[in-house]
Scaffold this motif. Structure first.
Motif, mmCIF file in Angstrom:
data_model
loop_
_atom_site.group_PDB
_atom_site.id
_atom_site.type_symbol
_atom_site.label_atom_id
_atom_site.label_comp_id
_atom_site.label_asym_id
_atom_site.label_seq_id
_atom_site.Cartn_x
_atom_site.Cartn_y
_atom_site.Cartn_z
ATOM 1 N N ILE A 12 0.826 -1.211 0.000
ATOM 2 C CA ILE A 12 0.000 0.000 0.000
ATOM 3 C C ILE A 12 0.862 1.264 0.000
ATOM 4 O O ILE A 12 0.627 2.173 -0.808
ATOM 5 N N PRO A 13 1.886 1.371 0.852
ATOM 6 C CA PRO A 13 2.750 2.567 0.757
ATOM 7 C C PRO A 13 3.424 2.712 -0.609
ATOM 8 O O PRO A 13 3.578 3.825 -1.107
ATOM 9 N N ALA A 14 3.806 1.595 -1.230
ATOM 10 C CA ALA A 14 4.429 1.662 -2.555
ATOM 11 C C ALA A 14 3.440 2.201 -3.595
ATOM 12 O O ALA A 14 3.805 3.037 -4.433
ATOM 13 N N VAL A 15 2.204 1.755 -3.524
ATOM 14 C CA VAL A 15 1.185 2.237 -4.462
ATOM 15 C C VAL A 15 0.910 3.722 -4.221
ATOM 16 O O VAL A 15 0.803 4.503 -5.173
ATOM 17 N N VAL A 16 0.810 4.116 -2.955
ATOM 18 C CA VAL A 16 0.584 5.528 -2.629
ATOM 19 C C VAL A 16 1.751 6.376 -3.136
ATOM 20 O O VAL A 16 1.547 7.440 -3.728
ATOM 21 N N GLY A 17 2.975 5.906 -2.925
ATOM 22 C CA GLY A 17 4.147 6.641 -3.406
ATOM 23 C C GLY A 17 4.162 6.778 -4.916
ATOM 24 O O GLY A 17 4.454 7.849 -5.459
ATOM 25 N N ALA A 18 3.835 5.692 -5.603
ATOM 26 C CA ALA A 18 3.803 5.735 -7.069
ATOM 27 C C ALA A 18 2.713 6.686 -7.563
ATOM 28 O O ALA A 18 2.931 7.448 -8.515
ATOM 29 N N LEU A 19 1.568 6.657 -6.908
ATOM 30 C CA LEU A 19 0.474 7.559 -7.279
ATOM 31 C C LEU A 19 0.865 9.016 -7.039
ATOM 32 O O LEU A 19 0.619 9.884 -7.882
ATOM 33 N N TYR A 20 1.504 9.278 -5.907
ATOM 34 C CA TYR A 20 1.962 10.634 -5.598
ATOM 35 C C TYR A 20 2.927 11.119 -6.686
ATOM 36 O O TYR A 20 2.774 12.212 -7.231
ATOM 37 N N ALA A 21 3.942 10.295 -6.982
ATOM 38 C CA ALA A 21 4.946 10.684 -7.981
ATOM 39 C C ALA A 21 4.307 10.872 -9.356
ATOM 40 O O ALA A 21 4.587 11.854 -10.049
#
Length: 178
Positions: A12-21
């Protein structure tokens, strides 16, 4: 580490980070500079409900800031500002998470103010140091106010409604204890 821990702590943090970027870079014309309207910053309310997303926001911000004109200072300090804002938002949601309820109105406001304050101060300083070192203090005040204004727009126009929607979307409020 069981599959739920793996999902919560890594995926979930990886997906959130990718979405943010991705959001930041796709909307680059409005995502960088002293007067920025970084839509991805609305995601900074996620730690209210999911504290582990603070790390994803930090990493996503670091990735997005790699194309910033402010360079390595923005990568390091901008990302740290986002991490601090996420940790503050997580703190704002702590009692609500324990109670299985939506955060109170004051906590929602504080969660939205956190990125405004952190980014206004930190990014204001980064931009002043990067682009107007000779007039640092005047530039810091101006850049900080401009960054904070853009942050406030994003957080209160997009982040605040997101805080209200997340409990409904993810069914986070406990049903009446029977």
């Amino acid at each position: 580490m069981n599959s739920n821990d793996l999902r919560e702590k890594l995926i979930i943090p990886a997906v959130v980070g990718a979405l943010y970027a991705a959001l930041t870079m796709l909307l680059a014309p409005i995502s960088y500079g002293n007067l920025q309207f970084r839509i991805s910053e609305a995601l900074c309310v996620l730690p209210v409900f999911f504290p582990y997303t603070s790390v994803g926001l930090f990493l996503g911000c670091a990735l997005a800031n790699m194309i910033s004109a402010a360079g390595i200072l923005d990568v390091v300090f901008g990302s740290l500002a986002t991490l601090c804002a996420g940790l503050c938002a997580a703190r704002c949601g702590r009692e609500a998470r324990r109670a299985g309820a939506a955060p109170s109105a004051p906590m929602r406001i504080l969660a939205c103010l956190s990125p405004v304050v952190w980014n206004g101060v930190v990014i204001g300083a980064v931009l002043a140091w990067s682009f107007a070192r000779d007039a640092f203090w005047q530039s810091f005040l101006l850049f900080g106010a401009e960054v904070a204004l853009g942050e406030a727009g994003v957080l209160f126009l997009l982040g605040m409604p997101l805080i209200s929607l997340i409990p409904r979307i993810f069914h986070l409020e406990r049903k009446n204890a029977a």
